[in-house]
Design a protein around this motif. Structure first.
Motif, short mmCIF file in Angstrom:
data_model
loop_
_atom_site.label_atom_id
_atom_site.label_comp_id
_atom_site.label_asym_id
_atom_site.label_seq_id
_atom_site.Cartn_x
_atom_site.Cartn_y
_atom_site.Cartn_z
N LEU A 126 118.96 46.44 54.88
CA LEU A 126 120.31 45.97 54.59
C LEU A 126 121.17 47.14 54.15
O LEU A 126 120.68 48.13 53.61
CB LEU A 126 120.26 44.90 53.50
N GLU A 127 122.47 47.01 54.37
CA GLU A 127 123.38 48.11 54.03
C GLU A 127 123.72 48.04 52.55
O GLU A 127 124.78 47.56 52.16
CB GLU A 127 124.65 48.05 54.90
N GLY A 128 122.82 48.50 51.74
CA GLY A 128 123.04 48.55 50.31
C GLY A 128 121.99 49.42 49.65
O GLY A 128 120.90 49.63 50.21
N VAL A 129 122.30 49.96 48.50
CA VAL A 129 121.34 50.75 47.74
C VAL A 129 120.20 49.84 47.31
O VAL A 129 120.43 48.74 46.79
CB VAL A 129 122.02 51.38 46.50
N THR A 130 118.97 50.27 47.53
CA THR A 130 117.81 49.46 47.17
C THR A 130 117.48 49.62 45.69
O THR A 130 117.38 50.74 45.19
CB THR A 130 116.58 49.88 48.01
N LEU A 131 117.33 48.50 45.00
CA LEU A 131 116.83 48.49 43.64
C LEU A 131 115.43 47.90 43.69
O LEU A 131 115.23 46.79 44.18
CB LEU A 131 117.72 47.62 42.73
N ALA A 132 114.43 48.65 43.21
CA ALA A 132 113.05 48.18 43.34
C ALA A 132 112.18 48.78 42.25
O ALA A 132 112.48 49.85 41.71
CB ALA A 132 112.48 48.55 44.71
N SER A 133 111.11 48.08 41.95
CA SER A 133 110.10 48.64 41.05
C SER A 133 109.29 49.67 41.82
O SER A 133 109.25 49.68 43.06
CB SER A 133 109.18 47.55 40.52
N LEU A 134 108.62 50.55 41.10
CA LEU A 134 107.79 51.57 41.74
C LEU A 134 106.67 50.94 42.54
O LEU A 134 106.31 51.44 43.62
CB LEU A 134 107.22 52.51 40.67
N HIS A 135 106.10 49.85 42.05
CA HIS A 135 105.04 49.18 42.82
C HIS A 135 105.60 48.62 44.14
O HIS A 135 104.95 48.73 45.18
CB HIS A 135 104.42 48.05 42.00
N ALA A 136 106.79 48.02 44.09
CA ALA A 136 107.37 47.43 45.29
C ALA A 136 107.81 48.49 46.29
O ALA A 136 107.98 48.19 47.48
CB ALA A 136 108.57 46.56 44.91
N ALA A 137 107.99 49.73 45.84
CA ALA A 137 108.46 50.80 46.72
C ALA A 137 107.35 51.44 47.54
O ALA A 137 107.63 52.18 48.48
CB ALA A 137 109.17 51.88 45.89
N LYS A 138 106.11 51.17 47.20
CA LYS A 138 105.00 51.81 47.91
C LYS A 138 105.06 51.46 49.40
O LYS A 138 105.28 50.32 49.78
CB LYS A 138 103.66 51.35 47.34
N GLY A 139 104.88 52.48 50.23
CA GLY A 139 104.93 52.28 51.67
C GLY A 139 106.31 52.43 52.27
O GLY A 139 106.46 52.37 53.48
N LEU A 140 107.33 52.65 51.42
CA LEU A 140 108.70 52.79 51.91
C LEU A 140 109.20 54.21 51.67
O LEU A 140 108.54 55.01 51.00
CB LEU A 140 109.61 51.79 51.19
N GLU A 141 110.36 54.53 52.22
CA GLU A 141 110.93 55.87 52.05
C GLU A 141 112.43 55.81 52.24
O GLU A 141 112.95 54.94 52.94
CB GLU A 141 110.30 56.86 53.03
#
Length: 697
Positions: free
Chosen positions: A491-506
């Protein structure tokens, strides 16, 4: 694609993985080293060379999104028949197939959540638990089940593992026992029970085991550092003593020990399979040398996974950057969390103005409770954001409606779309669902709906770029596969996420925030092993960044509060380049008031609150003198520029920015640069063209 074509373009280590078509194989793959590329090419090479039939391969991973990505890549490589599933999806498929044959009767109902049954169990033993407490107890039951501890063993297991339970161990054991009783009485099956029952069916019915062993002869398991004892038991049952197994993992990214996962299966793989081939992938294609250097330093200062013994040290991966140099990581210290969030929002706004798409920026934190401050700061700065882990994308009403419309469009004929390409057809359909070329100003439901539809439009552009021959039916098929795999487009927006939820993304730019003792490492990480897992979580956050990386912390929770916090111990030995970025007290007060609108309207003097008003420099309903012909020329130029660059028009300039330009009619680049929404990158890219349309041209 033929077998040799599959090997083309792989680096030496990736090629070694692809050519290691006989198991057992252990791939130790660092962050950003192309592990998915390596294992999919290995599977494709094995099937194309006749080592194994595609339908006899089972590739297992941990999320439906990752499984969907594996299937998509394998299709492109000429191996469409390979099964790529999560442990639970594979077990459920087998259980559903064999249940009528070996058990009979109504199969158990799979429950998505334990909470209702846990609540009933708690009440039956005289406990009154709130929703948060129920979630904690449910998580504790999950840990006990995946580590194969029964209710009567739970208290002893907690003591031997040093685990900190969320409630009295006796109470949890009682709730656990009653939960299992109620589940059986109601013919319910949770996810752990699904794996246990699959193992039981295979072990107790040799004819079932023979059929499964005949069906699946070639196994690949991704993220092997996250396997728990129950999943390992199921994998061993599938293998049945055979050795055609390839496991892939990164010991530096072991961050789920609290759920029962253990890196020992990955680290001890050569002991379990003495003839195993071990291949390391360390060429990092994701991040700049500056980010990689920091990641290596952070993980190098730790003791390693698990016990920190010789095995862990031997398998530690030190990444080698393959990208060109980028900016150094930036470290900032603030007086309080609000100041930290405000400045991160400002820096996000600056990156967007310089041309970094909002969807390529992330703000990562240790716990979800930190999100609210950043939501407020980003909203105040007029920066769109997306909460990762919130409502599933394909379950949003506007997305469901759009998919229905797109599916219907593939079945009918529309004279208006005759001769259109995929992008134009998709946009034509989305217009009927309320999509517009330019986003609505501000935040809220209208903006969220638009961003959902814009993500579908962008996905069509990406698909057309990858496959110019793709048409609407191909796009609908892609959407259906993504929905099944829960693989949402960005989605066209800044991602807000926990460190655990960010695993596998970049992302291109990552802000790691709240880096203080008690938060990272979290306060209940008391043992050395628990602290090391927090270090690895920090490492995961660092390695999400491709180019821009910001690290920050605040000395107090709220403005004016006691400044007793200390920066995270993980920053020790990493940097001395710390910028104290909190303005002086008087300036802080002024800036905070700015959130509610101190900027006056240049027409009536009223404080401006909405982002669009601050961009225009006046109230939306105040009269403005501007050249309507100039605004029309600017919009026509923007449309042509967006079409040439194959980007949405708003990425060039928003309507509000064009109107502000038309009102101020800048004569020089310096004057143009003063208009909100015109950053350095856009000034360099579009400045001369804009001035040629203005009075200064």
């Amino acid at each position: 694609m033929d077998a040799e074509g599959v090997l083309a373009g792989l680096d030496p280590e990736q090629r070694a993985v692809a050519e290691a078509v006989r198991g057992p194989v252990c791939v130790l793959a660092g962050a950003g080293t192309g592990k998915t590329r390596a294992i999919t090419h290995r599977i494709a090479y094995a099937t194309l060379t006749g080592i194994v039939a595609p339908q006899q391969v089972l590739a297992v991973t941990f999320t439906t999104r990752a499984a969907g990505e594996l299937r998509g890549r394998l299709r492109q490589l000429g191996a469409p028949g390979v099964q790529a599933r999560t442990f639970h999806a594979a077990a459920l498929r087998q259980l559903s197939y064999f249940w009528p044959k070996v058990v009979g009767g109504d199969p158990p109902k799979i429950i998505e959540s334990k909470l209702p049954v846990v609540a009933d169990a708690a009440r039956s033993v005289g406990l009154s638990l709130g929703r948060t407490e129920l979630r904690d107890v449910a998580s504790e039951i999950e840990w006990a089940k995946v580590t194969q501890r029964r209710p009567e063993d739970y208290a002893a297991a907690v003591k031997t593992t040093g685990r900190k339970p969320p409630a009295d161990v006796t109470d949890i054991a009682h709730v656990y026992a009653v939960y299992e009783q109620l589940r059986r009485e109601r013919n319910l099956l949770d996810f752990e029970g699904m794996l246990e029952l699959t193992v039981a069916v295979l072990l107790e019915h040799p004819e079932v085991a023979r059929q499964v062993h005949d069906q699946y002869r070639y196994f690949v398991v991704d993220e092997f550092q996250d396997v728990n004892p129950l999943q390992r038991l199921l994998l061993d049952t599938w293998l049945g003593g055979r050795k055609e197994l390839c496991v892939v993992g990164d010991p530096n990214q072991t961050i789920y020990s609290f759920t029962g996962a253990t890196p020992s299966y990955l680290l001890d793989f050569p002991q379990a399979f003495p003839d195993a081939k071990v291949i390391k992938l360390v060429r990092d294609y994701r991040s700049t040398p500056q980010v990689v250097r920091l990641a290596n330093t952070v993980i190098g200062l730790g003791r390693g996974p698990g016990t920190g013994g010789e095995t862990a040290r031997r398998h530690r991966l030190e990444l080698t950057a393959q990208r060109e140099d980028g900016p150094e990581p930036v470290y900032n210290e603030y007086d309080d969390e609000v100041a930290e969030a405000d400045d991160v929002a400002r820096r996000c706004r600056k990156l967007i103005d310089e041309g970094v798409p909002a969807r390529e920026i992330a703000v990562l934190f240790r716990i979800n409770a930190q999100s609210e401050t950043y939501e407020q700061a980003l909203s105040a700065a007029g920066v769109p954001y997306v909460l990762r882990g919130a409502e599933r994308f394909f379950e949003r009403p506007e997305v469901r409606e759009a998919v229905i419309r797109l599916r219907a469009a593939t079945r009918g004929t529309d004279a208006e779309t005759e001769g259109m390409g995929l992008i134009q057809k998709v946009r034509h359909v989305l217009l009927g669902a309320g999509f517009t070329n330019d986003p609505p100003e501000g935040a809220g439901a209208a903006r969220a709906r638009w961003e959902s539809l814009a993500a579908l439009a962008q996905l069509a552009e990406d698909m057309a770029a990858d496959n110019p021959a793709a048409d609407l039916p191909d796009f609908v098929t892609e959407l259906e596969e993504r929905a099944a795999a829960q693989h949402a487009p960005p989605l066209e927006g800044v991602t807000l996420a926990s460190l655990h939820a960010a695993k596998g993304l970049e992302w291109d730019a990552v802000f790691l925030v709240g880096l203080v003792e008690g938060t990272l490492p979290i306060i209940y990480a008391e043992t050395p092993d628990q602290a090391e897992e927090e270090r690895r979580l920090f490492y995961v956050g660092i390695t999400r960044a491709r180019e821009h990386l910001g690290l920050s912390w605040a000395l107090a929770r709220s403005p004016g509060g006691p400044r007793f916090r200390r920066p995270s111990r993980f920053l020790e030995g990493v940097t001395t380049k710390v910028t104290t970025h909190t303005p002086a007290r008087a300036d802080r007060t002024k800036r905070r008031t700015a959130k509610s609108g101190p900027q006056p309207c240049r027409v009536c003097g009223r404080p401006l609150t909405a982002p669009v008003e601050r961009k225009l420099g006046r109230c939306e309903d105040c009269p403005a003198a501007f050249n309507e012909d100039l605004l029309l020329r600017l919009k026509e130029w923007r449309t042509e520029t967006a079409a040439d660059q194959k980007i949405p028009a708003y990425v060039v300039f928003t309507d509000a920015t064009l109107q502000a330009i038309a009102e101020r009619d800048p004569a020089t680049l310096e004057e143009l640069a003063q208009i909100p929404g015109v950053g350095k990158v856009k000034l360099d890219k579009y400045g001369e063209a804009v001035l040629s349309l203005c009075g200064g041209g």
